[in-house]
Design an enzyme around this catalytic site. Structure first.
Site, PDB file in Angstrom:
ATOM      1  N   ASP A 199       0.886  -1.144   0.000  1.00 31.88           N
ATOM      2  CA  ASP A 199       0.000   0.000   0.000  1.00 31.88           C
ATOM      3  C   ASP A 199       0.934   1.206   0.000  1.00 31.88           C
ATOM      4  O   ASP A 199       2.097   1.102   0.402  1.00 31.88           O
ATOM      5  CB  ASP A 199      -0.911   0.018   1.229  1.00 31.88           C
ATOM      6  CG  ASP A 199      -2.095   0.949   1.028  1.00 31.88           C
ATOM      7  OD1 ASP A 199      -2.097   1.727   0.040  1.00 31.88           O
ATOM      8  OD2 ASP A 199      -3.025   0.917   1.853  1.00 31.88           O
ATOM      9  N   TRP A 200       0.463   2.302  -0.521  1.00 34.86           N
ATOM     10  CA  TRP A 200       1.347   3.451  -0.722  1.00 34.86           C
ATOM     11  C   TRP A 200       2.026   3.846   0.591  1.00 34.86           C
ATOM     12  O   TRP A 200       1.351   4.143   1.576  1.00 34.86           O
ATOM     13  CB  TRP A 200       0.553   4.600  -1.342  1.00 34.86           C
ATOM     14  CG  TRP A 200       0.578   4.585  -2.862  1.00 34.86           C
ATOM     15  CD1 TRP A 200       0.813   5.651  -3.677  1.00 34.86           C
ATOM     16  CD2 TRP A 200       0.405   3.466  -3.746  1.00 34.86           C
ATOM     17  NE1 TRP A 200       0.813   5.244  -5.009  1.00 34.86           N
ATOM     18  CE2 TRP A 200       0.566   3.919  -5.078  1.00 34.86           C
ATOM     19  CE3 TRP A 200       0.175   2.098  -3.570  1.00 34.86           C
ATOM     20  CZ2 TRP A 200       0.480   3.088  -6.194  1.00 34.86           C
ATOM     21  CZ3 TRP A 200       0.083   1.263  -4.677  1.00 34.86           C
ATOM     22  CH2 TRP A 200       0.230   1.771  -5.961  1.00 34.86           C
TER      23      TRP A 200
END
Ligand code: NAG
Ligand code: NAG
Ligand code: NAG
Ligand code: NAG
Ligand code: NAG
Ligand code: NAG
Ligand code: NAG
Ligand code: NAG
Ligand code: NAG
Ligand code: NAG
Length: 740
Positions: A272-273
């Site tokens: 995830d970012w």
């Protein structure tokens, strides 16, 4: 293996409006591009990476800056043009032009219709493909265990089985278009507040940790990810939170253990970012790609770690193979469109979006059949509430605060699709008014009680139908602080209801909403849950309100709580009967048998069904559903299992459903198929799925049940003995508030 009785419970209660307004096009179940098996794709990927230097292989493992939300760098030397990764689960996001905002995850799950799950995903896949995007950053499969979670609207609700079926057909529909899916957020990311941590010093964020046992992990949170893997997902996104006090993206047990080991997952894991915070631990724990990649933890940095022996080159090869294989798996090497984020690939996707929008709306209250409205008689209509019309601030995700007002098509955050257009209810009702000669008045400012009150003494108001629109918003990054409507929606409903005898409330909400303050008001004669209905909200709502289309447990059961609206609840404009229950062992020798059709429908070259037989059909449950009312309509047959005490399960667990669409007097046989996994539970002692019913059990089946000869409202047939027990619950008049 246990052979104690299994309880089957087949419920037919969820009815939601669906129109005969458009022809239901039969799902095209065939992939549109040449797809490959994992073995083929891996062989091709190995051949490709065989030409690469160590530096080039490492280069693939982190994102670079570029036009997309995530960008895998090109390698011009070998003619590799890189990958574009883009949000969202429910349409092409990140602010691109020409995009359809599809009904959200929670809304499509509420249709209980696998054909629609698939056809919506096909339409989504076509838009990603049409723009040349390689990865769709969806589906979102975290469980709605926390009503306030800001991202519940992106996911498929609170039930693992329903989420799993959605995840499966989402993966299939999108990958059939040649677009790689990314099931997220792996794993146990059921809250957003503090997901990126509470800062304790400049670089020392403490994220929340989900600490849980294996049984819960397998039977609840892992389930929809397993369905994604089985469906053949090319990518999975690890989450920002911790599991058992170890970050998800460097969690060896969840990544190498559960996902790549136990589930046999062959694709890549990407962060995830900014979800990863180091190099060696994540890489050795199974992480393949760092996104967005500008933190220097992976990518080119890995070369030095290989050279000094901290990371074996074989692991880099494995990472590169997992990064490239999905490209071949879904045929992106064959005439894949060049990247143009603003290319219009919307085609006629509004049609399926409108159908899904309608089908996911849920009728909760309908006193004296106030709905559907008959436009020859119900000609005088009053509309109240800011959620009826457009927002004041434009179709921007940031705009939906209580001051901007407006109908909600989707919730906020990276999952938001900025739509090319979106049709609000007010606009659609005005058009209906022109065509059908309706008299319409409205007050959008719901704080202006002077104007609102004034309408109550309008000429003709006494016979008017009052439509009150309320909404509730949530977004990524932060959870909701309460479960009430935007901008004092409750007060609006109560004020109108005090004065209008025929008040119908339209609830446009991201997820759970507390309706208790007003739902029992005697003048609130209709309640329609409109959910997160996408760009076609207005037209879909008009279909439901006028055209007579017709048309949501575990915790509640355990603590014997009767919820206001049980899981699977929904009224219909028509009525149904339900009978002729029959159970037999699954037979997939006959190509036309339900078990065989079940398998055929799921089969793709890129599937990764495990060799364990967990996904083999073991039982077939048939029953007949009949439309006994006067309207075309749909019914969802839902199958629940009750496990023996040894399994330590809640009283009932959803393990099957099928939505059927029937003309008046039409009846149809529904066949539900149970796989070995469906009749199993996670055995914590031997760390395997224990099957609770012996497939060889000769005593299974042929319990018949005829509702026409039994006038009980809830009918039960329990067969005692060595075979499974069977219970059918049938609510012919939709009045029951059961905890099913
Ligand atoms: C490089 O890729 C492009 C587009 O995929 C293709 O048209 C071209 O023939 C390739 N060139 C080589 C040398 O393989
Ligand atoms: C988490 O901790 C529990 C309790 O020690 C253990 O049973 C379980 O296997 C652990 N799960 C993971 C994924 O590490
Ligand atoms: C990581 O998980 C794999 C698969 O379960 C296991 O074989 C390996 O020993 C684990 N490594 C560490 C360092 O715990
Ligand atoms: C799928 O998963 C299993 C593990 O369950 C693994 O052994 C197998 O190689 C995988 N690949 C395919 C193509 O099924
Ligand atoms: C290996 O190289 C990396 C990158 O230069 C460095 O951070 C790490 O400390 C080195 N590890 C060892 C064991 O020398
Ligand atoms: C609507 O009302 C008109 C006038 O009473 C009636 O003729 C018509 O049958 C009604 N339509 C429906 C669908 O009930
Ligand atoms: C509007 O009418 C309600 C009763 O229906 C009353 O309680 C309220 O005070 C009125 N508001 C205004 C601003 O007149
Ligand atoms: C359904 O069948 C019954 C009995 O045959 C008949 O009386 C009724 O008119 C039919 N209803 C419709 C809508 O066709
Ligand atoms: C099934 O057996 C149990 C225990 O023997 C008994 O209490 C129950 O009443 C039986 N149920 C039916 C429907 O016969
Ligand atoms: C539906 O069934 C319940 C329970 O038998 C009964 O009390 C109620 O009156 C019925 N409602 C209608 C509309 O028939």
């Amino acid at each position: 293996m246990l052979t104690t009785p299994l309880l089957l419970l087949c419920v037919a209660t969820c009815l939601s409006p669906t129109a005969s307004v458009t022809d239901r096009s039969k799902a095209n179940l065939q992939p549109q591009v040449k797809l490959r098996t994992w073995e083929q794709a891996i062989a091709m990927a190995k051949s490709f990476i065989g030409q690469l230097t160590l530096q080039e292989k490492c280069h693939l493992t982190a994102g670079v800056s570029g036009t997309c939300a995530g960008n895998i760098a090109s390698l011009p030397r070998v003619n590799f043009s890189g990958f574009c990764l883009l949000d969202t689960p429910s349409g092409v996001g990140d602010g691109v032009l020409y995009s359809t905002a599809f009904v959200s995850g929670i809304h499509i799950a509420g249709t209980w219709d696998r054909d629609l799950f698939y056809r919506r995903a096909v339409a989504i896949g076509k838009e990603f493909r049409g723009k040349g995007v390689h990865y769709a950053l969806g589906p979102m499969v975290n469980i709605d265990r926390n009503a306030r979670h800001g991202r519940n609207w992106e996911g498929f609700g609170s039930d693992p089985y329903l989420s799993g079926e959605n995840a499966f057909f989402y993966t299939q529909g999108v990958q059939d278009q040649g677009v790689v899916t990314t099931a997220k957020h792996y794993i146990c990311n059921e809250q957003d507040t503090h997901r990126s941590g509470v800062m304790k010093g400049a670089n020392d964020a403490v994220v929340y940790s989900a600490n849980l046992d294996d049984k819960t992990m397998h039977e609840i949170y892992l389930w929809p990810f397993a369905s994604s893997v089985v469906a053949g997902a090319g990518s999975i996104m690890c989450s920002a939170n911790e599991i058992n006090d170890t970050r998800a993206c460097q969690n060896n047990q969840t990544q190498n253990g559960l996902l790549k080991g136990e589930l046999g997952y062959m694709g890549n894991i990407l962060t995830d970012w900014m979800g990863s915070k180091s190099t060696v631990d994540p890489v050795l724990s199974g992480l393949d790609i760092d996104m967005p990649g500008n933190d220097g933890y992976m990518g080119d940095t890995l070369v030095a770690f290989v050279q000094n022996g901290s990371i074996p080159e074989s692991r880099i090869d494995d990472m590169a193979t997992r990064i490239i294989a999905p490209y071949y798996l879904v045929g992106q090497d064959q005439d894949y469109p060049t990247l143009d984020l603003d290319r219009d690939a919307m085609e006629n996707n509004y049609l399926v979006n409108r159908e899904a929008s309608r089908a996911g709306m849920i009728l909760l209250k309908n006193v004296n059949n106030i709905l559907p409205l008959n436009s020859s008689i119900n000609t005088n209509i009053y509309i109240y509430g800011q959620a009826a019309g457009q927002t004041n601030c434009g179709l921007e995700q940031t705009s939906w605060n209580a001051n901007c007002g407006g109908a909600l098509y989707q919730g906020g955050g990276s999952g938001f699709v900025r739509p090319a257009y979106a049709l609000d209810p007010l606009t659609a009702l005005m058009q209906k008014g022109r065509d059908d000669r309706l008299q319409i008045r409205y007050i959008a400012n719901q704080n202006d009680f002077i104007s609102i009150n004034r309408t109550f003494s309008d000429r003709g108001f006494q016979n008017a139908k009052c439509l009150v629109f309320i909404s509730a918003w949530s977004e990524e990054g932060i959870d909701r602080t309460d479960l009430y409507a935007f901008a004092n929606g409750e007060q609006l409903v109560l004020t109108v209801a005090q004065n209008c005898r025929q008040t119908i409330v339209l609830v446009n909400s991201v997820s759970q909403l507390n309706l208790e303050r007003w739902v029992d008001h005697p003048n609130v004669v209709g309640v329609l849950w409109t959910g997160m209905p996408g760009s076609e909200y207005g037209p879909a709502l008009v279909d439901i309100l006028f055209e007579g289309v017709f048309l949501d447990y575990r915790h509640f059961d355990k603590y014997n709580i009767t919820p206001r609206y049980y899981f699977g609840y929904g009224l219909s404009y028509t009525s149904f009967s339900f009978g002729k229950l029959e159970i037999s062992q699954a037979n997939d020798d006959d190509k036309n048998s339900p078990a065989s059709l079940y398998k055929q429908r799921r089969m793709r070259p890129y599937n990764n069904f495990s060799d364990s037989g967990l996904y083999d059909p073991v039982y077939t449950i048939k029953c007949t559903v009949k439309n006994t009312g006067n309207y075309y309509g749909s019914e969802v047959a839902q199958l629940y299992l009750g496990f023996p005490v040894q399994a330590q399960e809640p009283p009932k667990i959803l393990r099957g459903f099928e939505r059927v669409y029937l003309e008046p007097n039409e009846s149809r046989e529904v066949a539900l198929v149970l796989t070995r996994k469906d009749v199993s539970y996670w055995n914590v002692v031997n760390q395997q799925c224990a099957t609770v019913v012996e497939v060889q059990d000769a005593d299974v089946g042929v319990d018949q049940f005829d509702p026409e000869n039994d006038d009980r409202n809830a009918m039960e047939l329990i067969k005692n003995g060595s075979g499974p027990s069977v219970m059918v619950v049938y609510y012919p008049n939709n009045s029951g508030q059961q905890s099913a």
